[in-house]
Design a protein around this motif. Structure first.
Motif, mmCIF file in Angstrom:
data_model
loop_
_atom_site.group_PDB
_atom_site.id
_atom_site.type_symbol
_atom_site.label_atom_id
_atom_site.label_comp_id
_atom_site.label_asym_id
_atom_site.label_seq_id
_atom_site.Cartn_x
_atom_site.Cartn_y
_atom_site.Cartn_z
ATOM 1 N N ARG A 1 -6.411 -7.663 -10.321
ATOM 2 C CA ARG A 1 -5.163 -7.180 -10.892
ATOM 3 C C ARG A 1 -5.067 -5.659 -10.735
ATOM 4 O O ARG A 1 -6.024 -4.945 -11.007
ATOM 5 C CB ARG A 1 -5.075 -7.566 -12.368
ATOM 6 C CG ARG A 1 -3.758 -7.174 -13.042
ATOM 7 C CD ARG A 1 -3.778 -7.559 -14.509
ATOM 8 N NE ARG A 1 -3.862 -9.004 -14.678
ATOM 9 C CZ ARG A 1 -2.818 -9.817 -14.675
ATOM 10 N NH1 ARG A 1 -1.596 -9.313 -14.506
ATOM 11 N NH2 ARG A 1 -2.974 -11.110 -14.845
ATOM 12 N N GLY A 2 -3.920 -5.164 -10.316
ATOM 13 C CA GLY A 2 -3.729 -3.737 -10.145
ATOM 14 C C GLY A 2 -4.440 -3.164 -8.939
ATOM 15 O O GLY A 2 -4.744 -1.963 -8.897
ATOM 16 N N SER A 3 -4.732 -3.977 -7.940
ATOM 17 C CA SER A 3 -5.443 -3.515 -6.750
ATOM 18 C C SER A 3 -4.608 -2.525 -5.946
ATOM 19 O O SER A 3 -3.380 -2.497 -6.044
ATOM 20 C CB SER A 3 -5.815 -4.703 -5.864
ATOM 21 O OG SER A 3 -4.642 -5.316 -5.345
ATOM 22 N N THR A 4 -5.290 -1.717 -5.141
ATOM 23 C CA THR A 4 -4.593 -0.799 -4.241
ATOM 24 C C THR A 4 -3.806 -1.583 -3.203
ATOM 25 O O THR A 4 -2.731 -1.156 -2.762
ATOM 26 C CB THR A 4 -5.602 0.131 -3.549
ATOM 27 O OG1 THR A 4 -6.382 0.802 -4.529
ATOM 28 C CG2 THR A 4 -4.891 1.164 -2.684
ATOM 29 N N PHE A 5 -4.336 -2.719 -2.816
ATOM 30 C CA PHE A 5 -3.651 -3.600 -1.869
ATOM 31 C C PHE A 5 -2.252 -3.946 -2.381
ATOM 32 O O PHE A 5 -1.265 -3.882 -1.636
ATOM 33 C CB PHE A 5 -4.484 -4.877 -1.679
ATOM 34 C CG PHE A 5 -3.828 -5.913 -0.807
ATOM 35 C CD1 PHE A 5 -3.892 -5.832 0.578
ATOM 36 C CD2 PHE A 5 -3.152 -6.988 -1.372
ATOM 37 C CE1 PHE A 5 -3.292 -6.793 1.385
ATOM 38 C CE2 PHE A 5 -2.551 -7.960 -0.583
ATOM 39 C CZ PHE A 5 -2.623 -7.865 0.799
ATOM 40 N N ALA A 6 -2.143 -4.282 -3.654
ATOM 41 C CA ALA A 6 -0.857 -4.664 -4.237
ATOM 42 C C ALA A 6 0.116 -3.494 -4.282
ATOM 43 O O ALA A 6 1.337 -3.708 -4.298
ATOM 44 C CB ALA A 6 -1.066 -5.224 -5.637
ATOM 45 N N ARG A 7 -0.404 -2.277 -4.296
ATOM 46 C CA ARG A 7 0.455 -1.088 -4.379
ATOM 47 C C ARG A 7 0.684 -0.436 -3.016
ATOM 48 O O ARG A 7 1.267 0.640 -2.931
ATOM 49 C CB ARG A 7 -0.165 -0.058 -5.330
ATOM 50 C CG ARG A 7 -0.382 -0.559 -6.745
ATOM 51 C CD ARG A 7 -0.704 0.591 -7.705
ATOM 52 N NE ARG A 7 -1.858 1.373 -7.271
ATOM 53 C CZ ARG A 7 -3.116 1.097 -7.574
ATOM 54 N NH1 ARG A 7 -3.397 0.029 -8.306
ATOM 55 N NH2 ARG A 7 -4.106 1.869 -7.148
ATOM 56 N N SER A 8 0.240 -1.073 -1.957
ATOM 57 C CA SER A 8 0.375 -0.489 -0.623
ATOM 58 C C SER A 8 1.831 -0.270 -0.243
ATOM 59 O O SER A 8 2.707 -1.108 -0.519
ATOM 60 C CB SER A 8 -0.284 -1.395 0.418
ATOM 61 O OG SER A 8 -0.060 -0.900 1.728
ATOM 62 N N ARG A 9 2.090 0.841 0.404
ATOM 63 C CA ARG A 9 3.454 1.163 0.852
ATOM 64 C C ARG A 9 3.953 0.139 1.872
ATOM 65 O O ARG A 9 5.153 -0.057 2.023
ATOM 66 C CB ARG A 9 3.473 2.567 1.466
ATOM 67 C CG ARG A 9 4.851 3.016 1.947
ATOM 68 C CD ARG A 9 4.852 4.477 2.383
ATOM 69 N NE ARG A 9 6.143 4.855 2.943
ATOM 70 C CZ ARG A 9 6.438 4.806 4.242
ATOM 71 N NH1 ARG A 9 5.522 4.410 5.117
ATOM 72 N NH2 ARG A 9 7.638 5.164 4.683
ATOM 73 N N TRP A 10 3.037 -0.537 2.539
ATOM 74 C CA TRP A 10 3.408 -1.522 3.553
ATOM 75 C C TRP A 10 4.325 -2.595 2.980
ATOM 76 O O TRP A 10 5.192 -3.119 3.669
ATOM 77 C CB TRP A 10 2.132 -2.163 4.108
ATOM 78 C CG TRP A 10 2.307 -2.917 5.392
ATOM 79 C CD1 TRP A 10 2.280 -2.419 6.663
ATOM 80 C CD2 TRP A 10 2.549 -4.336 5.527
ATOM 81 N NE1 TRP A 10 2.483 -3.434 7.587
ATOM 82 C CE2 TRP A 10 2.640 -4.614 6.910
ATOM 83 C CE3 TRP A 10 2.680 -5.381 4.625
ATOM 84 C CZ2 TRP A 10 2.868 -5.896 7.408
ATOM 85 C CZ3 TRP A 10 2.912 -6.661 5.114
ATOM 86 C CH2 TRP A 10 2.993 -6.913 6.483
ATOM 87 N N PHE A 11 4.152 -2.900 1.703
ATOM 88 C CA PHE A 11 4.955 -3.939 1.063
ATOM 89 C C PHE A 11 6.301 -3.418 0.553
ATOM 90 O O PHE A 11 7.071 -4.176 -0.031
ATOM 91 C CB PHE A 11 4.190 -4.571 -0.107
ATOM 92 C CG PHE A 11 2.983 -5.360 0.320
ATOM 93 C CD1 PHE A 11 3.130 -6.553 1.007
ATOM 94 C CD2 PHE A 11 1.708 -4.899 0.051
ATOM 95 C CE1 PHE A 11 2.019 -7.289 1.406
ATOM 96 C CE2 PHE A 11 0.593 -5.623 0.453
ATOM 97 C CZ PHE A 11 0.749 -6.824 1.134
#
Length: 272
Positions: free
Chosen positions: A33-43
């Motif tokens: 939860r709250g991973s950097t992956f989830a906050r990536s600009r790519w999304f």
């Protein structure tokens, strides 16, 4: 122009697509939860939506090119991030089985450098083609919707909300037509799907030189004000014979011009 019109097909025909996330470290846990992956600009970028959906296989890599995992294995996490159905990400459900409103909502939180690209990056998502006219601004998104109208009778295209009234139950008072000026107006439309049993017009609708020609039933709410009922509903109502909630467009009589005009760039919901 040829490249952008062909881009979705190129991704579809690729054996594998590598997604490089320049802002995700190799020690990040994408399942946390709250991973950097989830906050990536790519999304959050407009063009990466088709890069995410179209290929048969997508593998994600961190900023130092360490493999993170595949789209298939990360489908639940990506669905939480993007609101795209996990079954679509796993290739179990066709992209085009999703309503227009649902697909538009996937782009509602994404942005592009050029205003016109908010429309151009969605052409493959809706399987339409059109000329690119950089400099036309918001007209590009209107043209995209007009192209969608030519090949679809899904009225969820009209089920969107004026940004000024998102999160409220009030009527929107922004004068405008049935077509949205930006994908962001579809942010609240992620669960809207066609429901033809509510109302099915015998005459197809189309864009004319006078605007949109469409038959819709009207529900009068007060003098000079109506709700035009759309043939769509929320997925939460799918198990019922009739929906608890109907979706429509607010209309008002313009007494000054003595004609009926739309007085809302959004939809209105009422409960029977």
């Amino acid at each position: 122009s040829e490249a952008i019109n062909s881009m979705f097909r190129w991704y579809r025909e690729a054996e594998i697509c590598y997604a490089y996330l320049a802002d995700v470290p190799s020690n990040d846990d994408p399942y946390a939860r709250g991973s950097t992956f989830a906050r990536s600009r790519w999304f959050t970028r407009g063009w990466t939506l088709q890069e995410l959906i179209s290929p048969g296989v997508v593998k994600f890599f961190s900023k130092d090119w360490k493999e993170i995992d595949s789209r298939w294995r990360l489908s639940s996490q990506i669905s939480d991030i993007t609101r795209i159905d996990a079954a679509v990400l796993r290739g179990e459900v066709s992209l085009h089985s999703k309503s227009i409103a649902q697909r538009m909502s996937w782009a509602s939180r994404r942005s592009t450098t050029r205003m016109e690209d908010t429309a151009y990056c969605l052409m493959g998502i809706f399987d339409v083609n059109m000329p690119l006219l950089y400099g036309e601004g918001k007209k590009a998104f209107i043209r995209l919707q007009e192209e969608i109208l030519k090949c679809s009778n899904d009225q969820s295209l009209f089920a969107w909300t004026a940004a000024e009234y998102m999160g409220t139950d009030e009527y929107a008072n922004v004068v405008g037509g049935l077509l949205a000026s930006s994908p962001r107006y579809f942010e609240l439309s992620n669960d809207y799907v066609p429901a033809e049993f509510i109302y099915k017009s015998e005459r197809p609708y189309s864009m004319t030189n006078m605007g949109l020609c469409i038959d819709l039933p009207l529900f009068q709410v007060k003098d000079h004000e109506w709700i035009a009922i759309l043939g769509c509903r929320a997925t939460g109502d799918m198990n019922e014979t009739l929906p608890r909630t109907q979706i429509g467009v607010y209309l008002a009589l313009d007494l000054h011009n003595e004609s009926i005009v739309q007085d809302s760039k959004g939809y209105f919901r009422y409960t029977r």
